[in-house]
Design an enzyme around this catalytic site. Sequence first.
Site, PDB file in Angstrom:
ATOM      1  N   ASP A  95     -36.983 -15.122  36.221  1.00 62.14           N
ATOM      2  CA  ASP A  95     -35.966 -14.342  36.714  1.00 62.14           C
ATOM      3  C   ASP A  95     -34.596 -14.827  36.035  1.00 62.14           C
ATOM      4  O   ASP A  95     -33.471 -13.893  36.033  1.00 62.14           O
ATOM      5  CB  ASP A  95     -35.674 -14.651  38.283  1.00 62.14           C
ATOM      6  N   ASP A 164     -40.039 -24.396  37.638  1.00 57.98           N
ATOM      7  CA  ASP A 164     -39.426 -23.362  38.690  1.00 57.98           C
ATOM      8  C   ASP A 164     -40.477 -22.331  38.778  1.00 57.98           C
ATOM      9  O   ASP A 164     -40.694 -21.475  38.239  1.00 57.98           O
ATOM     10  CB  ASP A 164     -38.265 -22.687  37.919  1.00 57.98           C
TER      11      ASP A 164
END
Length: 287
Positions: A95, A164
């Site tokens: 993202d 992440d």
Amino acid sequence: MSFKYFEDLWNLWYTELHNGTAGLSLKIKKVLYSGESKFQRIEVFDTYEYGKMLVLYGSIMFTERDEFVYHEMIAHVPLFVHPSPETVLVIGGGDGGTVREVLRHPEVKKVKMVEIDEQVVEISKKYFPQMSSGFSDKRLTFIFKDGAEFVKTDPGKYDVLIVDSADPVGPADVLFREEFFINTKKRLKENGIFIAQTESPFYHSDIVKNTYSILKGLYKNVFMYWAWIPAYPSAIWSFSFCSDSLHPLEDFKEERYRELSLETKYYNKGIHFGAFSLPNFAHKLIK
Ligand code: SAM
């Protein structure tokens, strides 16, 4: 007679189950995207309470309203501890929120982002421009590959390595396995720091226990730190800080922190120190 409840034409709700019997429900304003990539189901919803949000494999990845907490905490904690964080490897994070924060540090010269699913990057560019603002930075290189495969063969060494990842289901399952943690350690320079998101200590105690017991076998310094993230299960989220030489509090770079004076919405010096103070139940889990 009419009831207000039934007059609402767009009466659609999303529920994420945090275990079999509890969860978070959000009323949806609009479904902006719904599809499947080669790796996972992807949804973008606009919600009344949290703004737009990305859902992968059925789980909330971030919402516009609270994403700053996660991304500031996963990036600034290690970057204000490492004495010279020039090279950073981010695994997952398609993202863009994590690299956006990492790239705010002028010491950072090169960032590699290894994301399995190119479609997440495309969706972020289209629906979340505030997340993907770092994507045009010349210091960033994209690699579209399974992070677990990448760390097996990559010859690079990094100052800071950030995982992440999504939750340990589907393609992200491999990012919670011992083999992956062993291989990521091989990718760190001598003074390196390894950071990973490690789920909710309240709801995901088995994952937390298992992950920290592996990490403690690999690194001299292993610490859990936490952040308050309202849209995540239990609103308390954990991260691991691992290094063979650096201590997250004793090696905090006060001068750099003051000079850079980053405008942040969650992270500050007090939060940096406070985040490593754990409630007793979390201490017990990682003992
Ligand atoms: N903040 C989020 C959370 O904890 O819920 C995670 C953010 S980020 C969207 C997670 C990313 O990891 C996704 O874009 C997903 O495609 C990526 N990913 C999952 N498995 C992966 C793997 N094996 N290698 C690299 N990236 C992976």
